[in-house]
Enzyme design. Sequence first.
Site, mmCIF file in Angstrom:
data_model
loop_
_atom_site.group_PDB
_atom_site.id
_atom_site.type_symbol
_atom_site.label_atom_id
_atom_site.label_comp_id
_atom_site.label_asym_id
_atom_site.label_seq_id
_atom_site.Cartn_x
_atom_site.Cartn_y
_atom_site.Cartn_z
ATOM 1 N N ARG A 1 0.816 -1.215 0.000
ATOM 2 C CA ARG A 1 0.000 0.000 0.000
ATOM 3 C C ARG A 1 0.851 1.266 0.000
ATOM 4 O O ARG A 1 0.416 2.323 -0.450
ATOM 5 C CB ARG A 1 -0.920 -0.016 1.240
ATOM 6 N N HIS B 1 14.711 -10.954 6.898
ATOM 7 C CA HIS B 1 15.502 -11.344 5.731
ATOM 8 C C HIS B 1 15.385 -10.253 4.676
ATOM 9 O O HIS B 1 14.562 -10.339 3.762
ATOM 10 C CB HIS B 1 14.992 -12.684 5.188
ATOM 11 N N ARG C 1 15.942 -8.356 1.410
ATOM 12 C CA ARG C 1 16.391 -8.780 0.076
ATOM 13 C C ARG C 1 16.808 -7.565 -0.753
ATOM 14 O O ARG C 1 16.292 -6.468 -0.552
ATOM 15 C CB ARG C 1 15.273 -9.557 -0.633
ATOM 16 N N GLU D 1 18.979 -12.516 8.230
ATOM 17 C CA GLU D 1 19.185 -13.508 7.181
ATOM 18 C C GLU D 1 19.492 -12.822 5.862
ATOM 19 O O GLU D 1 19.004 -11.714 5.602
ATOM 20 C CB GLU D 1 17.928 -14.365 6.993
ATOM 21 N N THR E 1 10.779 -17.368 -2.220
ATOM 22 C CA THR E 1 11.246 -17.573 -0.857
ATOM 23 C C THR E 1 12.448 -18.511 -0.898
ATOM 24 O O THR E 1 12.721 -19.128 -1.931
ATOM 25 C CB THR E 1 10.125 -18.159 0.025
ATOM 26 N N HIS F 1 11.267 -22.713 8.036
ATOM 27 C CA HIS F 1 10.598 -22.651 6.743
ATOM 28 C C HIS F 1 9.372 -23.551 6.743
ATOM 29 O O HIS F 1 9.472 -24.766 6.858
ATOM 30 C CB HIS F 1 11.494 -23.024 5.572
ATOM 31 N N ASP F 2 8.220 -22.928 6.636
ATOM 32 C CA ASP F 2 6.928 -23.614 6.588
ATOM 33 C C ASP F 2 6.592 -24.359 7.876
ATOM 34 O O ASP F 2 5.698 -25.208 7.883
ATOM 35 C CB ASP F 2 6.839 -24.571 5.396
ATOM 36 N N HIS G 1 5.853 -16.857 8.024
ATOM 37 C CA HIS G 1 4.704 -16.908 7.118
ATOM 38 C C HIS G 1 3.483 -17.515 7.796
ATOM 39 O O HIS G 1 2.395 -16.921 7.813
ATOM 40 C CB HIS G 1 5.067 -17.701 5.870
#
Length: 255
Positions: A18, A43, A45, A73, A110, A201-202, A225
């Site tokens: 937004r 993390h 990027r 990370e 990811t 992760h997950d 996530h």
Amino acid sequence: MTLLSVNVNKIAVLRNSRGGAEPDVVRAARTCLAAGAHGITVHPRPDQRHIRTHDVYALSTLTRTHGVELNLEGNPFAPPREGYPGFLALCDAVRPAQATLVPDGDGQITSDHGFDFTRDAERLHPLVVALKTMGCRVSLFVDAGCEGLEKAALLGADRIELYTGPFAESLARGDAAGELARCTRTAREAQMLGLGVNAGHDLSQDNLGEFLATVPDVLEVSIGHALIGEALYAGLETTVRRYLDVLDDASNGQG
């Protein structure tokens, strides 16, 4: 007890979609810490799709004020660009408690694989040395069942982070035994080499307990996530506390 570091990348994704400053990444992180989270993970990027450089500075101040760890990370091989000074430069500026090195490219949605130590060890060595000189604990992202963990130890790394995406996928299919066995073997091999073991992760409330009940002596999990998704329904503070209950149950089960 395994520690929980909450990854707040997804808060920044929503903010950036937004523009402006809402939702506030620092406020979200503060809420997680008030609920009992042991640390914060981000993390950043190079394409600045979520966490940005100014967020890293602000979260560094927050975590230091609260006396908890910031886990930063990133891909140490990614070159700097406008708005992103490079992973090592960020670490040098904020001195996170932990630097987790991840071999992700710009095109990845990811992180989805760990380092190939046969290919990457030589390039990683001076970067690990530099991060250790900054006072950072160094963790390397690895696949369960990877080869060459002894090279990770020789590089001077402190920990590995097990990539748990395949485990989560296999558990959702109802066939997690093979992935759990790979994670367990890799964790034990790392520990025999003197490396601590993190995981991420997950991971979610649905699978975290089973993972920790099988994989030995995991020091820290970083979860973002799933946690942020669950928090949309239950609230952020409640969701963090539910994860802490899972960790507490796992700790009691191992005791």
